[in-house]
Structure formats: structure tokens, C-alpha cells
Design a protein around this motif. Sequence first.
Motif, PDB file in Angstrom:
ATOM      1  N   SER A   1       0.835  -1.225   0.000  1.00 27.16           N
ATOM      2  CA  SER A   1       0.000   0.000   0.000  1.00 27.16           C
ATOM      3  C   SER A   1       0.857   1.257   0.000  1.00 27.16           C
ATOM      4  CB  SER A   1      -0.925  -0.007   1.217  1.00 27.16           C
ATOM      5  OG  SER A   1      -1.791  -1.115   1.173  1.00 27.16           O
ATOM      6  N   PHE A   2       1.844   1.310   0.904  1.00 27.98           N
ATOM      7  CA  PHE A   2       2.661   2.519   0.994  1.00 27.98           C
ATOM      8  C   PHE A   2       3.550   2.682  -0.234  1.00 27.98           C
ATOM      9  CE2 PHE A   2       1.536   2.287   5.488  1.00 27.98           C
ATOM     10  CZ  PHE A   2       1.205   3.610   5.739  1.00 27.98           C
ATOM     11  N   THR A   3       3.961   1.528  -0.839  1.00 30.23           N
ATOM     12  CA  THR A   3       4.765   1.645  -2.059  1.00 30.23           C
ATOM     13  C   THR A   3       3.919   2.202  -3.188  1.00 30.23           C
ATOM     14  OG1 THR A   3       6.062  -0.265  -1.360  1.00 30.23           O
ATOM     15  CG2 THR A   3       6.257   0.411  -3.649  1.00 30.23           C
ATOM     16  N   GLN A   4       2.681   1.724  -3.294  1.00 27.11           N
ATOM     17  CA  GLN A   4       1.783   2.267  -4.324  1.00 27.11           C
ATOM     18  C   GLN A   4       1.459   3.739  -4.049  1.00 27.11           C
ATOM     19  OE1 GLN A   4      -1.632  -0.267  -4.513  1.00 27.11           O
ATOM     20  NE2 GLN A   4      -0.435  -2.127  -5.044  1.00 27.11           N
ATOM     21  N   LEU A   5       1.280   4.092  -2.735  1.00 21.98           N
ATOM     22  CA  LEU A   5       1.028   5.495  -2.386  1.00 21.98           C
ATOM     23  C   LEU A   5       2.230   6.355  -2.732  1.00 21.98           C
ATOM     24  CD1 LEU A   5      -0.857   7.539  -1.036  1.00 21.98           C
ATOM     25  CD2 LEU A   5       0.187   6.941   1.162  1.00 21.98           C
ATOM     26  N   LEU A   6       3.432   5.864  -2.466  1.00 24.61           N
ATOM     27  CA  LEU A   6       4.654   6.580  -2.832  1.00 24.61           C
ATOM     28  C   LEU A   6       4.733   6.781  -4.328  1.00 24.61           C
ATOM     29  CD1 LEU A   6       7.404   7.724  -1.822  1.00 24.61           C
ATOM     30  CD2 LEU A   6       8.357   5.427  -2.187  1.00 24.61           C
TER      31      LEU A   6
END
Length: 527
Positions: A314-319
Motif C-alpha cells: 500500500s505505501f509503495t503504491q502510495l509513494l
Amino acid sequence: MPIGAAPDTRSGISRWTTRRWLRVGVTITSVVLLLLGGAGLWALQRSGDLTDEVVEVRSPALFNAVRLEAALVNQETGVRGYGLSGEREFLLPYTQGLDEERTALRTLDGLTRESGTAQRDLAVVRERIEAWQQKVARPVADADPAAAVATAAERAADGKVLFDAVRKALDDQQEHLIAARARAGEQLDSAQTLRTWVFAAITAVIVAVAFIVFAALRRGVTDPLGGIAQAARDVSRGRFDRAVPASGPADLQQLARDVDAMRRRLVEELERSEQDRQLLDQQAADLRRSNAELEQFAYVASHDLQEPLRKISSFTQLLQRRYGDKLDERADQYIAFAVDGANRMQILINDLLAFSRVGRVDSDLSEVDLEESFKGALDSLSVALEETGARVEHDPLPTITGSPHQLGLLWQNLLSNALKFRAPDRPPHIKVTVAQEGEQWRFTVRDNGIGIAPEFREKVFIIFQRLHTRDAYPGTGIGLAMCKKAVEFHGGTIHVDPVEGDGAAISFTLPDQGPVRADEIGAPTSP
């Protein structure tokens, strides 16, 4: 020597086998019966000879002696009548008596040839008959009627003396013949009595031999075999401490020792089996503990591992979305790699969890309509079927006992593979055929895709085994391994069939009576 058997230290007659005992017994019995048979034949022959002597010699001889006497009396009557009357018709008894005399003498000569006394008697009779006939009978009979009376009167005194001598000789002969016949009759009676006793002895010996044979068979064969059989029955009922008795002939004793050795070997095997069972119980307990740990691991993998993995993804996609336009092209590439790796890691974990649950979690059994199960798999793949333009055909599918979830995954993985490994120049064509073979069903899933090379037909069912790169065909390499595990849980087999032309054919079997549980065959159902 059989395992566990003691060495045979017997010697002499105790080592005789049943065959040798029978051979010796039959030989002795045959000799005795031959001797008795010879005695019986001799008694029969003796009785027959004496019967023939009485019937064919002694009685006919006496009869002909009496016949000779009658012939001579007729001659004397005829001569005396002619000598008194001078009439020729009175000579008829004389001429007839001569014929009877010759016949009787000839017969007596043949019947008394073997007896010196009878021959001497017959010679005396002949001599005195000749003297009477020469002195009296022939002269009177040959005289003419006028001289016959005078001749008869002249020789009357000599005729009486000579004929009395003839009678005396005939009486002596008949007395001797009667005595000889009586002796022959006594000998015949003795021979018949002896014959009766001989045959009674033969009967008694045969009965005794039969009794001895029966007793010998009972003691030497039947009783030892009965003891062996009873001991074997006791052992079969669980009395493994029951020793097998060894008695009787050597071969039956050896048989008893062999059976007892087998019993002891069975006891040893049972002891080892009990040890193996205890070891198996311990391993089963270890396996249950391992399965419990595996379930715990599955819980951890499904919750504790996936939670941080979802955060990373999730955080990688958000980044990527928020800072994608502020970073350089290489940074965007790195972020894309991280997102793809997290997604593939999540897919791999989900597939591993599904693989570990086969036969362990989803093991509730019920009647499964494979038509409905197959239709459910098609519904799950409806998007892929529509995108590829695939055509699916299938024979009528039966209803079996099994795990609905696992059978659904089986159809879904097989159909998904056929769609994934399709040929680039034509739409997929999948055909499912069904055939009943004895107590099981055989299913074949045939497609027109890129096929499977012969050297990889066994490897495709190994977990994580891939024949192509992820770029060419995505996936984790668990699908066919999961199919194999599901089929084997249901007691079937699965393999790749050789095909002519393009495509691949995967066949698997499912029992008509339902699945064979892994815990029933003692095999673990999960790694």
C-alpha cells in the motif's frame, strides 16, 4: 534346516518317514497275503484233485466192477440155461454179458492204471474169468444143442468151483475199491476242512492287517496330523505360546518342527510389529503435532505475514502515486519493482496457503455433482473465457463423494492452465471426456495449446516447477501440484497423456465409491 528348528539327532527306525513306513508295511502285508494266497490255492487245488479222484476215478471204478460182476452173472446164467435146455435163445444173456465184460474190463483198466492194488485185483479177476470161460463157458456155448446138455453136465462141478473163484475175486476187487473210495472221501473231507481253515485264516489275517493298518495310520499319521492341526488352530486364535507337538514318522515330525518354527517366527514378527506400531503411534503423534504447528504457521502466514506485506504494497503504491512525477525515471522503476514484488509475494503466500489446506482444512466430504462443480469453475473463469474466445465442451459428469471445495479448485486450475498456455494463433478449445473404468471414473482434459514436452510430463506436478519464464506466462508453479494433491486425497491418480498433434491432455481418476482419506492410509496430507 528351518529357522529356529533344532537339529535332528534321532537315528535308526525313529528316522523312518511316512513313505518308508508305508513301503515296509505294504511289502510285509503283500508277502503275508501272497503266502496265504499260495496256501489257499494249494488247498483249492488239493480239494479239487481229491474231488476229481472220487468223482472221476473211485466211484466209476466201483461202478464198473459191479457192472463186470453183473455181466459175468448174466454169462453164467446164459450158459447154465443153454446147458440145461439145449436151446440157443438161452445164450442171449451170455453174448450180451461178453460185451458188457469187455467194456467193463477196458474201463477198469484205464481207471486203475495208477493203483497197484487195483491192477493186481484186476489181473486176478481177468485170470479167473479166463479160467472159467475156457473151462466151462466157451465149451458149452460153442457146443451144438445136442451136445451142450452133456457138456454142461460133465463140467458142472468144475464150473461151480471156477465161478465161485470168479465171485471171490470180484468181491475182493469191490472191497478194495470201496475201501479206496472211502479213503479218498476221507481225504476229500480233510482237504475241504483244511481249505475252510485256510480261508478262515486268510480272512482273519486280512481283518488283522486292516486293523493294524488303521491303528498304524491313526497313531502314525492321523493323530500327529490332528495334533499339528489343533496347534495350528490354537495359534490362529491367538495362542501364540502354543507349541506344536512333534510325533509320528520323521517327515511328520519335521513338518511339526517347521510349523513350530513358523509360529516362533510369527511371534518374533508380531513383537517387531508391536514395536513398529508403537513407533508409528509416536510418529503419528509427532505428525499431529507437526500439523498443529503447520496450522499455526498458516494462521501466522495469513495474518501476521500478510499484514506487513499489505502495508509495504500500500505505501509503495502510495509513494508511486504521490511522488512519481517528482522522482527520476530510475526511482520510478525501483518503485514499480517493489510494487510488483509485493503483489507477487502476496499471490505466492495465498497459493501456498491454499496448497497447505488441501486435504487438511477443506476435508469435509459430501456428494458432489461434478456438473455443478465444473459450472462453478467456468463461472470463476468467465472473464478469461470471454477475453480469449475459448470454446469448452464436456461429457456428462457424474456425482461422487468428495470435497466440494477441492474438486472446484481442481477444475479451476486445469481449465486455467488450458487458458493460460494457449497457442497464440488460435482461440483455446478445451474438451473434457469421461469414462468409467471398473470402480473409478477417468477424466481427461484436452486442449489445443502449446502442449507439454515428454521430458516434462512428470515435472509439471512438482511444486514451484515452471517450464517458462514469468514474463512469458505468469504464475507461481503451484497449480498442477495442487491438482495432484487434491486428486490423491480423493484416492485417484493424475498424469499427462501423450497426444497426437498440438495441445496437451491431462488425465485423472476419481473413485466411484468416494475418496480414500489420507489418515486411513497412514500418509500425511500436508507438508
